[in-house]
Design a protein around this motif. Structure first.
Motif, mmCIF file in Angstrom:
data_model
loop_
_atom_site.group_PDB
_atom_site.id
_atom_site.type_symbol
_atom_site.label_atom_id
_atom_site.label_comp_id
_atom_site.label_asym_id
_atom_site.label_seq_id
_atom_site.Cartn_x
_atom_site.Cartn_y
_atom_site.Cartn_z
ATOM 1 N N GLU A 47 8.267 14.314 1.901
ATOM 2 C CA GLU A 47 8.726 13.203 1.056
ATOM 3 C C GLU A 47 9.196 12.040 1.919
ATOM 4 O O GLU A 47 9.016 10.877 1.569
ATOM 5 N N ALA A 48 9.784 12.330 3.061
ATOM 6 C CA ALA A 48 10.260 11.263 3.948
ATOM 7 C C ALA A 48 9.120 10.373 4.417
ATOM 8 O O ALA A 48 9.308 9.189 4.670
ATOM 9 N N GLU A 49 7.935 10.927 4.526
ATOM 10 C CA GLU A 49 6.788 10.149 4.985
ATOM 11 C C GLU A 49 6.353 9.123 3.948
ATOM 12 O O GLU A 49 5.829 8.074 4.296
ATOM 13 N N THR A 50 6.546 9.418 2.678
ATOM 14 C CA THR A 50 6.072 8.522 1.636
ATOM 15 C C THR A 50 7.169 7.683 1.006
ATOM 16 O O THR A 50 6.892 6.863 0.159
ATOM 17 N N SER A 87 11.995 5.120 4.391
ATOM 18 C CA SER A 87 11.553 5.630 5.692
ATOM 19 C C SER A 87 10.549 4.707 6.351
ATOM 20 O O SER A 87 10.653 4.405 7.538
ATOM 21 N N HIS A 88 9.568 4.247 5.586
ATOM 22 C CA HIS A 88 8.566 3.389 6.227
ATOM 23 C C HIS A 88 9.150 2.028 6.561
ATOM 24 O O HIS A 88 8.771 1.412 7.549
ATOM 25 N N TRP A 118 0.831 -1.209 0.000
ATOM 26 C CA TRP A 118 0.000 0.000 0.000
ATOM 27 C C TRP A 118 0.862 1.255 0.000
ATOM 28 O O TRP A 118 0.495 2.271 -0.590
ATOM 29 N N GLN A 119 1.996 1.207 0.650
ATOM 30 C CA GLN A 119 2.914 2.354 0.647
ATOM 31 C C GLN A 119 3.426 2.615 -0.767
ATOM 32 O O GLN A 119 3.518 3.768 -1.194
ATOM 33 N N LEU A 120 3.750 1.552 -1.488
ATOM 34 C CA LEU A 120 4.212 1.694 -2.869
ATOM 35 C C LEU A 120 3.111 2.276 -3.752
ATOM 36 O O LEU A 120 3.361 3.175 -4.564
#
Length: 175
Positions: free
Chosen positions: A136-139, A143-144, A110-112
């Motif tokens: 941008e770091a959040e997505t 980072s995740h 889901w992140q991708l």
């Protein structure tokens, strides 16, 4: 406009038609992805919490079993029970890994999709990046993934812990 879908209709047209009906806008798709990420993250956190709780009770039981000083049956008890508890810890670690890893893979999926959506929709990506709540770091995938490392590593750390502790318990009882 509704279209008639036949067996000769290419698959990419069918999937884009379904997607268009499921999500009215990129914002709705983003909201859906974020809800899925939050849901799976909650599942991962619950699995990790349950696993750590079980491990903490096993550690307490192990230490209590090792400190048994009963003269008549304490030596046999400390020879059998602590290695059995260590084996139970190893088995629970091996059992916890597939569920934790599956939740991680779903979150990664889901992140991708979220990242691809933000890159494919330039206006949404710009609005998203200009907002002070998002960065941008959040997505980014890196980072995740770093934020989920604790849950991913915990079963392996406890597996090694139980192997060492079980071996130690047997060593001090047999030597």
């Amino acid at each position: 406009m509704p279209r008639i879908i036949t067996p000769a209709t290419p698959e990419h047209e069918i999937s884009s038609e379904r997607e268009a009906r499921m999500f009215g806008s990129p914002k709705e798709r983003l909201d859906f992805y974020r809800r899925e990420i939050q849901y799976e993250t909650t599942i991962l956190a619950n699995r990790t919490d349950a696993y750590l709780t079980a491990q903490s009770f096993l550690v307490i039981a192990f230490v209590s079993a090792m400190s048994n000083l009963n003269e008549s049956w304490g030596q046999m008890f400390t020879l059998l029970v602590p290695p059995f508890l260590a084996l139970l810890g190893v088995l629970s670690s091996l059992n916890a890994w597939p569920g934790i890893h599956a939740a991680y893979k779903i979150i990664d999926h889901w992140q991708l999709k979220q990242s691809n959506l933000l890159r494919s929709e330039p206006l949404m990506g710009l609005a998203y990046d200009e907002s002070p709540l998002f960065a941008e770091a959040e997505t980014s995938r890196a980072s995740h993934r770093k934020s989920l490392l604790f849950s991913l590593r915990t079963p392996w750390i406890f597996l090694a812990f139980w192997v060492i502790l079980g071996g130690y318990a047997l060593f001090i009882q047999l030597s």
